[in-house]
Design an enzyme around this catalytic site. Structure first.
Site, PDB file in Angstrom:
ATOM      1  CG  HIS A 158      -1.818   1.196   1.272  1.00  0.00           C
ATOM      2  ND1 HIS A 158      -3.108   1.195   1.039  1.00  0.00           N
ATOM      3  CD2 HIS A 158      -1.543   2.285   1.720  1.00  0.00           C
ATOM      4  CE1 HIS A 158      -3.868   2.417   1.331  1.00  0.00           C
ATOM      5  NE2 HIS A 158      -2.654   3.242   1.655  1.00  0.00           N
ATOM      6  CD  GLU A 159       1.500   3.580   3.787  1.00  0.00           C
ATOM      7  OE1 GLU A 159       1.958   4.542   2.974  1.00  0.00           O
ATOM      8  OE2 GLU A 159       0.697   3.209   4.313  1.00  0.00           O
TER       9      GLU A 159
ATOM     10  CG  HIS B 225       0.133   8.634  -7.285  1.00  0.00           C
ATOM     11  ND1 HIS B 225      -0.858   9.070  -6.585  1.00  0.00           N
ATOM     12  CD2 HIS B 225       0.161   9.310  -8.319  1.00  0.00           C
ATOM     13  CE1 HIS B 225      -1.729   9.703  -7.539  1.00  0.00           C
ATOM     14  NE2 HIS B 225      -1.046   9.836  -8.694  1.00  0.00           N
TER      15      HIS B 225
END
Length: 710
Positions: A498-499, A505
């Site tokens: 997730h991180e 991004h």
């Protein structure tokens, strides 16, 4: 360590070890003074219509200089908190708040942006530049540019106070978390705990010069007790300490609507007065802090012409209205609650057969894990042996390398804030793209949770140099113990993915303008799309084959374990869904209805009436540790996790159709979503990738909450 590799120095990595608390405030003061002079000069030199380089890029340069100084200080305050650094950090907060308010209310600056936006030059701008101008003008208005002077001053005072209160909330939560430990000298008291958990507790005790074992409220320790400890009284004691962190004592109890009749029969163990909440009641009470924050947010919204803070929050998000957000969440709740009730009924029946006739909050994790083991012959602890940290990292990198055409290598000889920190570089076609730090393990004086923050933004500087991005990726996993590598639970693996999605991004953007680079300018309810999207590979057999391998033998995850794990994927997904919906609805309702006569806990209890299937004890003070909305960026925006999960599940469904490791599909996702950052509205980017607007079907199927999944 000091930087010894000249290649690293050209990328301007922060020199963390050189930052001393005594340097912080003078450095910030000097930069703010310089920036104010530079802005005044910039505006005085404007003749005719401003240019992009003379206005926006010039301000980006000033912001970058301030960011180079402040970003590492803010980061250190989160990961290496101490009294001296905290004092220096907090001394700067009102100064920074005042500075940003000044910029947001600078009328000549606003007029310069308006002139640039309407200029002939703007007609030839890239889409990212046009979006940045549009967002900048919006943000001027949201900073009170059109307010009378007295109201502008009040706006500034509110922002300054909110900055101070957010930091206070975070500090008191950290202090409350560290204030409680339990020293255990008899190993029998830890019956049921895994060897790895006991080894970590033994290591914690030794670090304090103690014999035996030391239980703390840091999440790995808390999780171990709540999941495995056979001693129910120990579980309840730890649960009570954890869920009453930073909570109230007797004089403040009334504001939360506590009634003597509501008290748990066990409440007396926390003090002589039944209205005290937890073992450190009142010492770090965030109750008054929350009340002030909510009052000030409501006042801020009214100043800017919004009915409530929920409306103000949505002014810069994807969602169109309060009604749309609440309808979305309540629709999910209606669909999910029957599944949650069924999950709870099955768990209660199982616990009853095990001798527990009155299942309570401190029993959920324990009996859920036992039921999972009975039903699927699998547990997080069995899986942990197959997820040593380096194997997980190697597999994670292999997945993104295949999908996005990049290469990742580890670097050495860099400046750091802790010996456990690691540094990696992303390359593409032999050229560096960005770097990221990993700080993965729980320790004292480190904020709980997991997050990504940007240390450097990708941008084209005024001198033409392309600045490469740098990210900090932070988790709180169980560290290595007794000579073994750090072993992750599968839940921790998904947190890491997730991180890392947030990191990609930030790092894989192709936008060269700071205001839309990486996650900058991305609507908050879309910012979780790349992070939740990455979690999908933790459940795909092709992904699991790359990230798993026994820490001793290297043996891949056996097929029978893989089958059991996948079969258990949606175990209690109904309960998990309504828990997240409770948080989301509570947050939004709290901000949308503030001032209606209900206090914080009354709002929460109303939401629980609506969506919950098991009520926690009355002494539970969950809001007092809800840092996402009181000390982070998720105020009236926690719904973003579920909103973006719809986007991420639907985006991943294209990979399910075309191949989960398909490089062409990966390239399409990178170019449509990751590369374009905040350059366009998120829905446009999503449609560009998916070919249509999102539907909720994939999310419900992935969670096992649809007829198709059933």
């Amino acid at each position: 360590m000091t930087a010894s590799n000249p290649l690293l120095q050209q990328f301007d990595l922060p020199h963390y070890s050189a930052i001393l608390p005594a340097h912080v405030e003078p450095a910030v003061d000097a930069i703010l003074a310089d920036n104010r002079v530079a802005i005044a000069d910039l505006l005085s030199q404007q003749s005719g219509t401003p240019s992009w380089n003379g206005l926006v890029l010039a301000l980006d340069e000033l912001g970058a200089r301030l960011g180079r100084a402040w970003s590492p200080v803010s980061h250190l305050n989160a990961v290496c908190n101490n009294a001296e650094l905290r004092a220096a950090y907090e001394a700067c907060l009102p100064k920074l708040s005042e500075y940003w308010t000044e910029i947001g209310q600078n009328q000549p600056l606003f007029q310069a942006y308006e002139a640039l936006a309407g200029s002939p030059e703007a007609g030839g701008f890239e889409v990212a530049q046009k979006t940045i101008l549009e967002h900048s003008l919006r943000d001027f208005r949201l900073s009170g540019i059109n307010l009378p002077e007295a109201e502008q001053q009040r706006y500034g005072a509110i922002q300054m106070k909110l900055s101070e209160l957010g930091s206070k909330f975070s500090n008191q939560l950290l202090d409350a978390t560290q204030a409680w430990t339990k020293h255990v000298t008899e190993e029998a008291a830890l019956a049921g705990l895994t060897d790895s958990a006991k080894a970590q507790m033994k290591q914690a005790a030794e670090a304090k010069g103690l014999d035996g074992w030391l239980i703390s409220l840091e999440f790995p320790s808390y999780y171990a007790v709540m999941t495995y400890a056979d001693d129910r009284a120990l579980r309840e004691e730890l649960y009570a300490a954890y869920c009453t962190r930073a909570s109230d004592q007797s004089p403040h109890a009334g504001q939360f609507g506590t009634r003597a009749s509501d008290q748990s029969p066990h409440a007396g163990q926390f003090g002589t007065r039944a209205s005290e909440q937890g073992p450190n009641a009142g010492q770090f009470d965030n109750g008054p802090v929350m009340a002030q924050i909510l009052d000030l947010r409501q006042e801020l919204a009214k100043l800017l012409g919004f009915a409530h803070y929920g409306e103000l929050s949505l002014a810069s998000k994807m969602a169109d209205s309060t009604e749309q957000v609440l309808s979305f969440l309540r629709d999910l709740a209606v669909r999910s609650k029957p599944f949650a009730a069924q999950d709870l009924s099955e768990l209660q029946a199982f616990a009853f057969d095990q001798g527990c006739a009155d299942l309570q909050s401190w029993d959920l994790g324990y009996y859920s894990e036992k039921l999972r083991e009975q039903r699927y012959s699998i547990s997080q602890e069995i899986l942990r042996a197959y997820f040593p940290i380096d194997r997980v990292l190697g597999g994670l990198f292999a997945i993104v390398e295949r999908l996005y055409g990049i290469q990742i290598k580890e670097l050495s000889g860099f400046d750091s804030w802790h010996p456990d920190v690691r540094l990696f570089e992303i390359e593409e076609n032999g050229q560096p793209v960005g770097r990221f730090f990993f700080d993965l393990y729980a320790r004292a004086n480190k904020r709980g949770g997991a997050w990504m923050d940007g240390a450097r933004d990708h941008r084209r500087a005024a001198d033409g140099e392309l600045i490469s991005p740098v990210a900090n990726l932070v988790c709180n996993f169980t560290p290595a113990v007794e000579g073994q590598p750090a072993l992750l639970t599968h839940d921790e693996v998904t947190t890491l993915f997730h991180e890392f999605g947030h990191g990609l991004h930030h790092l894989l953007t192709r936008v060269e303008h700071a205001g839309a680079s990486g996650i900058n300018g991305v609507a908050w309810d879309a910012v979780e799309l790349p992070s939740q999207f990455m979690e999908n590979w933790c459940w795909e057999p092709q992904g699991l084959a790359l990230i798993s391998g026994h820490h001793q033998s290297g043996e891949p995850l056996p097929q029978d374990l893989l089958d059991k794990m996948l079969a258990a994927k949606n175990f209690q997904s109904g309960l998990m869904m309504v828990r997240q919906l409770e948080f989301s609805l509570f947050d939004f309702e709290l901000h949308a209805t503030h001032g209606d006569g209900r206090n914080v806990l009354e709002v929460l209890e109303g939401i629980r009436d609506e969506v919950s299937v098991l009520r926690p004890p009355a002494y539970n003070r969950f809001p007092n540790s809800f840092a996402h909305i009181f000390a982070g960026g998720y105020a009236a925006g926690y719904y973003s996790y579920k909103w973006a999960e719809v986007l991420s599940a639907d985006a991943f469904s294209r990979f399910e159709e075309e191949g989960v490791l398909n490089p062409q599909t990966g390239h399409a996702f990178r170019e449509a979503i990751l590369a374009r950052g905040g350059s366009q509205e998120p829905m446009l980017l999503f449609v560009d990738f998916r070919g249509r607007t999102p539907t909720i079907d994939a999310l419900l199927r992935h969670c096992g909450l649809s007829e198709e999944a059933a």
